[in-house]
Design a protein around this motif. Sequence first.
Motif, short mmCIF file in Angstrom:
data_model
loop_
_atom_site.label_atom_id
_atom_site.label_comp_id
_atom_site.label_asym_id
_atom_site.label_seq_id
_atom_site.Cartn_x
_atom_site.Cartn_y
_atom_site.Cartn_z
N ALA A 161 0.80 -1.44 -0.14
CA ALA A 161 0.00 -0.10 -0.05
C ALA A 161 0.84 1.04 -0.09
N GLY A 162 2.14 0.85 0.33
CA GLY A 162 3.10 2.18 0.37
C GLY A 162 2.77 3.21 1.57
N VAL A 163 2.32 2.46 2.77
CA VAL A 163 2.26 3.28 4.02
C VAL A 163 3.11 2.53 4.95
N HIS A 164 3.33 3.29 5.94
CA HIS A 164 4.25 2.76 7.10
C HIS A 164 3.35 1.89 7.81
N ARG A 165 4.07 0.68 8.36
CA ARG A 165 3.31 -0.28 9.15
C ARG A 165 2.71 0.29 10.19
N MET A 166 3.13 1.09 10.86
CA MET A 166 2.42 1.93 12.32
C MET A 166 1.18 2.28 11.81
N ALA A 167 0.95 2.74 10.42
CA ALA A 167 -0.23 3.49 9.98
C ALA A 167 -1.59 2.17 10.18
N LEU A 168 -1.14 1.16 9.82
CA LEU A 168 -2.00 -0.17 9.77
C LEU A 168 -2.43 -0.43 11.38
N GLN A 169 -1.39 -0.23 12.12
CA GLN A 169 -1.52 -0.49 13.72
C GLN A 169 -2.39 0.48 14.24
N LYS A 170 -2.12 1.52 13.88
CA LYS A 170 -2.77 2.73 14.66
C LYS A 170 -4.01 3.39 13.82
N ARG A 171 -3.88 4.27 12.73
CA ARG A 171 -4.75 4.94 12.02
C ARG A 171 -5.89 3.92 11.50
#
Length: 137
Positions: free
Chosen positions: A40-50
């Motif tokens: 997805a081209g996102v940081h892994r923490m974006a999936l964990q948090k947002r």
Amino acid sequence: MTEQSTDERARIRAAIDRLLTGRPTTSDGALTVVALAAEAGVHRMALQKRHADLKHEFYERVRAETKQLPASERRLRRTVSDLKETVAAQKAEITALRHQVTQLALVNAVLTRQGHNLNESSAEAPDNVVRLHPKEG
């Protein structure tokens, strides 16, 4: 929702579809959060948090559409299985040790009684027995 958040969610949903259909473009194609984030081209923490809801949706779809368990769940199941084996082995060892303690207590009682009988008897001890507490006479 912000425009950036909406864009991230759209990229994550598209990445989920690509991974589940086996057509990854930027990741190794593994059905993991790490691969999803890379795809997805996102940081892994974006999936964990947002976008935790999308992460959970991804795992649900992995289970439903591929009949596979996520790697993290496979590791947890393996750990649980290993721990169950360890607990069973420890229970068996505890049972054996309790039995051994009972046996040793019984042997100790017999030997103690034999020692008292030997001390109380008026007969002399055999030549191969040395009294630890000689009779006072």
